[in-house]
Design an enzyme around this catalytic site. Structure first.
Site, PDB file in Angstrom:
ATOM      1  N   SER A   1     -13.141  32.441  -7.659  1.00  0.00           N
ATOM      2  CA  SER A   1     -13.367  31.169  -8.336  1.00  0.00           C
ATOM      3  C   SER A   1     -12.129  30.149  -8.466  1.00  0.00           C
ATOM      4  CB  SER A   1     -14.044  31.800  -9.686  1.00  0.00           C
ATOM      5  OG  SER A   1     -14.575  30.387 -10.325  1.00  0.00           O
TER       6      SER A   1
ATOM      7  N   ASP B   1     -13.708  23.830  -8.578  1.00  0.00           N
ATOM      8  CA  ASP B   1     -12.855  25.011  -8.282  1.00  0.00           C
ATOM      9  C   ASP B   1     -12.863  25.605  -6.918  1.00  0.00           C
ATOM     10  OD1 ASP B   1     -15.351  26.009  -8.484  1.00  0.00           O
ATOM     11  OD2 ASP B   1     -14.795  27.411  -9.816  1.00  0.00           O
TER      12      ASP B   1
ATOM     13  N   ASP C   1     -14.510  27.992  -5.504  1.00  0.00           N
ATOM     14  CA  ASP C   1     -15.736  28.358  -4.812  1.00  0.00           C
ATOM     15  C   ASP C   1     -16.836  27.216  -5.232  1.00  0.00           C
ATOM     16  OD1 ASP C   1     -16.027  29.124  -7.500  1.00  0.00           O
ATOM     17  OD2 ASP C   1     -17.428  30.577  -6.914  1.00  0.00           O
TER      18      ASP C   1
ATOM     19  N   ASP D   1     -18.676  26.328  -7.948  1.00  0.00           N
ATOM     20  CA  ASP D   1     -19.598  26.549  -8.986  1.00  0.00           C
ATOM     21  C   ASP D   1     -19.321  25.862 -10.180  1.00  0.00           C
ATOM     22  OD1 ASP D   1     -17.548  28.377  -9.919  1.00  0.00           O
ATOM     23  OD2 ASP D   1     -18.876  30.120 -10.345  1.00  0.00           O
TER      24      ASP D   1
END
EC number: 5.4.2.10
Length: 485
Positions: free
Chosen positions: A133, A274, A276, A278
């Protein structure tokens, strides 16, 4: 391959070992004593716990647990971010899963919510995302989704860990059902099409200038493609996969460059994802940060006005700003708080029937469209909301609420037990009680261990910036003195 594990762990390495690497050694070392699974799967430094042999073993036991508890017969879908270690971990996980007899679809580089969505619509047995993340490049992580595209239950995660620790038995020599791996990068287009279909019909962002900070991560292709398809003028920062620089001084936790670019290009708004994708943070044309609290307020107000927000209820966390909460209540809404973590937000949404929830950090979940946080989807819907309002994002923010000064400080505490049981430290608790008594109902204090990093977070919020600053410094000093040393 690590040998068979027995219930009592009597294998040649006691069933509790993983490989560590020195160069490319496969020398075995014990698993850490504490739980492997944190609030967002398994995280750590690549090459320490997270090695190829460990991921191979993890993949095998994940495969056994998913097979034993399967609801749907399909594949396991794997995606990854751009970290240098992500290829290694993804391929090792795929090898472990196929050794357990499962079919694997490898998406390659894609956002975490892409894995969640495709898992849900493909009758997949489960999904796996290789990412840490917002963490720095040297870290990585392995997070699991169930067949519905939501986070794997703690019960199943514990079963996987039991297998790794040698508390489950399985005779590998009798396993002769080998799975196959298929490279399915084209399915990311299916996810993009889905995101477009969630937006208002005939949405046109022509004339809107948008800056995107892609953090050298998983959103580098998806986010620009979608904004351009809607007619926006798009300016990109950190816009190619770079495993050495993912999240480094950029993305949703470092907004300086995005703020600067918005002013330089006279953009209407900007978004920072960020690693990833999400989560997302927005910035308006004046360079002001529009965090998850503002996004929840604006999106929630939009849905409330359309009669699409059951019980006028939003789900936030203990980090949600008091200014946001009181402004939302003034609209006739209610805000229910959970512990930090999108897992907790999601659970409360299911329990209450709420359809919108999220975190100040930019994890936003809207059950009208998805069952997991999705930074790209959130950015698209906020841009759509701005266009439909006929106002600028800056104007909408001006008309929303004033935040209470909120100061968050992180203290590095390497000792895991000290982080987990910080409330047993008498001097720290006495300091917290003293600060709470002094502030009364004019503010609040939150001390908590991070679920993903070796940190204790101290947050102080007050209607007085001076009070917030005084008490956060006081508490940080006490925590550093009694827990960090």
């Amino acid at each position: 391959m690590v040998s068979s594990l027995s219930r009592n762990g009597n294998s040649h390495h006691n069933g509790v070992n993983v490989a560590i690497t020195s160069g490319f050694s496969t020398k075995l070392a014990p698993l850490p004593n504490g739980p492997l699974f944190g609030t967002d799967g398994i995280r750590g430094k690549a090459g320490d716990l997270l090695t190829a042999p460990f991921a191979l073993e993890l993949g095998f036991w994940a495969g056994q647990v998913l097979k034993a508890n399967k609801v749907t017969p399909g594949p396991v879908i794997i995606g990854q971010d751009s970290r240098n270690s992500s290829d290694m971990l993804a391929m090792a996980m795929a090898a472990g899963l196929t050794s357990a007899g499962l079919e694997v679809w490898n998406l390659g580089l894609c956002p975490t919510p892409c894995v969640a969505h495709l898992t849900r619509i493909s009758q997949a047995m489960g999904g796996i995302m290789i990412s840490a993340s917002h963490n720095p490049p040297e870290d990585n992580g392995i997070k699991f989704f169930n067949h519905e595209g939501t986070k794997l239950s703690q019960t199943l995660a514990q079963q996987i860990e039991d297998g790794l620790r040698g508390h489950l038995s399985f005779d590998r020599d009798r396993n002769r059902e080998w799975g196959k791996t298929y490279h399915q990068a084209n399915l990311v287009d299916t996810y993009c099409q889905f995101l477009q279909e969630t937006l208002p019909e005939n949405l046109d962002l022509q004339g809107m200038r948008v800056v995107l900070d892609l953090a050298w991560g998983a959103s580098v292709e998806v986010a620009p493609k979608l904004f351009k398809a809607l007619g926006a003028e798009v300016i990109c920062l950190h816009d190619r996969p770079d495993g050495n620089r993912i999240n480094v001084n950029c993305g949703s936790t470092h907004l300086d460059l995005l703020q600067q670019a918005i002013k330089e290009h006279q953009a209407d708004l900007g978004f920072a994802f960020d690693g990833d994708a999400d989560r997302v943070m927005a910035v308006d044309s004046q360079g002001r940060v529009v965090d998850g609290d503002y996004i929840l307020y604006l999106w929630g107000k939009h849905l409330l006005e359309q009669g699409k927000l059951p019980h006028n209820l939003l789900i936030g966390t203990v980090m949600a700003n008091l200014g946001f909460e009181r402004a939302w209540e003034a609209l006739g809404g209610q805000l229910m708080r959970t512990a930090v973590g999108d897992r907790h937000v999601q659970a409360q949404m299911w329990e209450t029937g709420a359809i919108l929830g999220g975190e100040q950090s930019g994890h936003i979940i809207c059950h009208h469209h998805s069952f997991s946080g999705d930074g790209v989807q959130t950015a698209l819907h906020l841009a759509a909301l701005v266009r439909q309002s006929g106002e600028s994002l800056a104007t909408l923010v001006n008309e929303s609420f004033q935040t209470y000064p909120q100061i968050l400080r992180n203290i590095r505490v390497e000792d895991r037990d000290r982080r987990r049981y910080w409330q047993e430290c008498t001097p720290v608790m006495e300091a917290v009680n003293q600060a709470e008594a002094a502030m009364g109902n004019t503010g609040r204090i939150l001390v908590r261990p991070s679920g993903t990093e070796p940190l204790i977070r101290v947050m102080v919020e007050s209607c007085s910036a001076d009070d917030a600053n005084y008490w956060v410094n006081y508490l940080v000093n006490v925590v550093e003195q009694h827990l960090a040393n």
